[in-house]
Design a protein around this motif. Structure first.
Motif, PDB file in Angstrom:
ATOM      1  N   LYS A 165      -5.430  -3.759 -40.992  1.00  0.00           N
ATOM      2  CA  LYS A 165      -5.819  -3.960 -42.333  1.00  0.00           C
ATOM      3  C   LYS A 165      -7.197  -4.465 -42.535  1.00  0.00           C
ATOM      4  O   LYS A 165      -7.572  -4.270 -43.824  1.00  0.00           O
ATOM      5  N   ASP A 166      -7.617  -5.333 -41.515  1.00  0.00           N
ATOM      6  CA  ASP A 166      -8.695  -6.023 -41.905  1.00  0.00           C
ATOM      7  C   ASP A 166     -10.131  -4.907 -41.812  1.00  0.00           C
ATOM      8  O   ASP A 166     -11.279  -5.301 -42.251  1.00  0.00           O
ATOM      9  N   TYR A 189      -4.038  -8.512 -48.921  1.00  0.00           N
ATOM     10  CA  TYR A 189      -4.762  -7.102 -48.507  1.00  0.00           C
ATOM     11  C   TYR A 189      -4.207  -6.312 -49.489  1.00  0.00           C
ATOM     12  O   TYR A 189      -4.960  -5.169 -49.298  1.00  0.00           O
TER      13      TYR A 189
END
Ligand SMILES: [Mn+2]
Length: 357
Positions: A165-166, A189
């Motif tokens: 996700k990052d 997110y």
């Protein structure tokens, strides 16, 4: 504000334990999920893939989907991603039952390609949608790198993600995915995964849950509403039966006792899965009367299906006869003789130390 209702992984045609009733259940689960979407009056409905369990979907399922989507798409447009189960032989071939739904104008998907970018306008607000159907990791990463929205509000929809996700591009207001069958929502997110609309593989799904995700994309940030998506069939899952150290008669009695305590809540015939753990000897295992236990369970709780998952481990047995059990020295010697253990010498030396022989 733009409202998206997001569901995923319906696996029409899947039949757990070869139960034909489960095909009907899967259809009912999808219809229930779609109606739940409509109750939130969404601007658009999103399904992130694996609508079918097999790309060679049977006509009954295809007709059902056709009728359902015809009804639902009159209320809100439907975006449908192709999942790995919707595409024959992976991503190299494009023929998929989704293609037919698309050419009938029932859904918006990725056509013969694995990707599509388009804009939709809702009350003057333009949203750019970036769709990625099931594809290999390399092509997915390439797509993620080059896709850059031209409008302020943008949504990424994919069956699965190949990056953490990052490492996702930051320009999406919401990223909706599927593939794993359990609900997951990361509001920091803005990534959501609803989970499957029905139970497909109980081993993977029993520990989690599925939810409809409703996303309101606002100028000030997203607002999320979720609603539980339970299977139309009742599942009873009992994980913790332990038969360690029991003999055959005790196991048979205990299992009947345990089953006797189950009481299904709804009227529909439940699927009951009993997970039995522990360690028993091989004699005990041979003495477990599965048929009798299952027959008893069927008479007690009238399930659609009762499954005993045998997760117990079996150890072999050998009878050791001790002539004088209270005589430690003699007993150890007899044990060593009868077991023919490879540690014979060590045991006898230790014995000398202990009893001072
Ligand atoms: Mn799936």
């Amino acid at each position: 504000m733009v409202r998206i209702a997001h569901i995923s992984d319906s696996h029409l045609g899947a039949s757990m334990f070869q139960l034909v009733e489960r095909r009907e259940d899967a259809r009912k689960c999808l219809e229930k999920a779609m109606d739940m979407c409509l109750r939130h009056s969404p601007d658009v409905i999103v399904h992130t893939g694996d609508l079918f369990d097999s790309p060679f979907a049977n006509v009954e399922d295809q007709t059902f989907v056709n009728d359902l989507l015809k009804r639902v798409s009159k209320k809100a447009p439907i975006i449908l991603i192709k999942g790995n189960h919707d595409i024959p032989f992976g991503w190299r071939y494009s023929q998929s039952p989704i293609r037919l739904l698309e050419s009938n104008d029932l859904v918006i998907s990725t056509g013969d390609s694995d990707t599509r970018i388009f804009k939709m306008e809702f009350d003057g607000e333009v949203v750019e949608f970036h769709l990625i159907s099931w594809t290999n990791a390399r092509s997915m990463n390439r797509l993620l790198n080059k896709m850059a929205p031209k409008t302020d509000t943008a949504v990424l929809l994919a069956h699965h993600l190949t990056v953490s996700k990052d490492r996702l591009p930051i320009h999406y207001n919401y990223t909706g995915i599927g593939h794993a069958h359990n609900f997951w929502l990361d509001e920091e997110y803005d990534i959501g995964r609803p989970g499957s609309t029905c139970v497909v593989d109980w081993r993977r799904e029993m520990s989690g849950s599925s939810k409809l995700i409703v996303v309101d994309i606002c100028k000030t940030g997203n607002e999320y509403t979720t609603e539980s998506l339970n299977d139309v069939r009742e599942f009873k899952y009992w994980p913790g039966f332990d038969i360690t150290g029991m003999g055959p008669a005790e196991v048979n009695n205990k299992m009947k006792q345990w089953i006797g305590r189950l009481s299904p809540k709804k009227k529909s015939k439940p699927i009951v899965i009993i997970n039995v753990n522990g360690v028993v000897d091989s004699e005990t295992e041979r003495g477990i009367d599965r048929n009798k236990i299952i027959k008893y369970g069927e008479s007690q709780i009238d399930p659609l299906f009762l499954h005993i998952e045998s997760n117990w481990k079996v150890i072999g047995t050998a009878a050791v006869e001790l002539s004088e059990p209270l005589n430690v020295e003699k007993s150890v010697k007899e044990y060593v003789e009868q077991m023919q253990t490879e540690y014979e010498d060590e045991l006898l030396t230790m014995l000398q130390d202990i009893v001072g022989g």
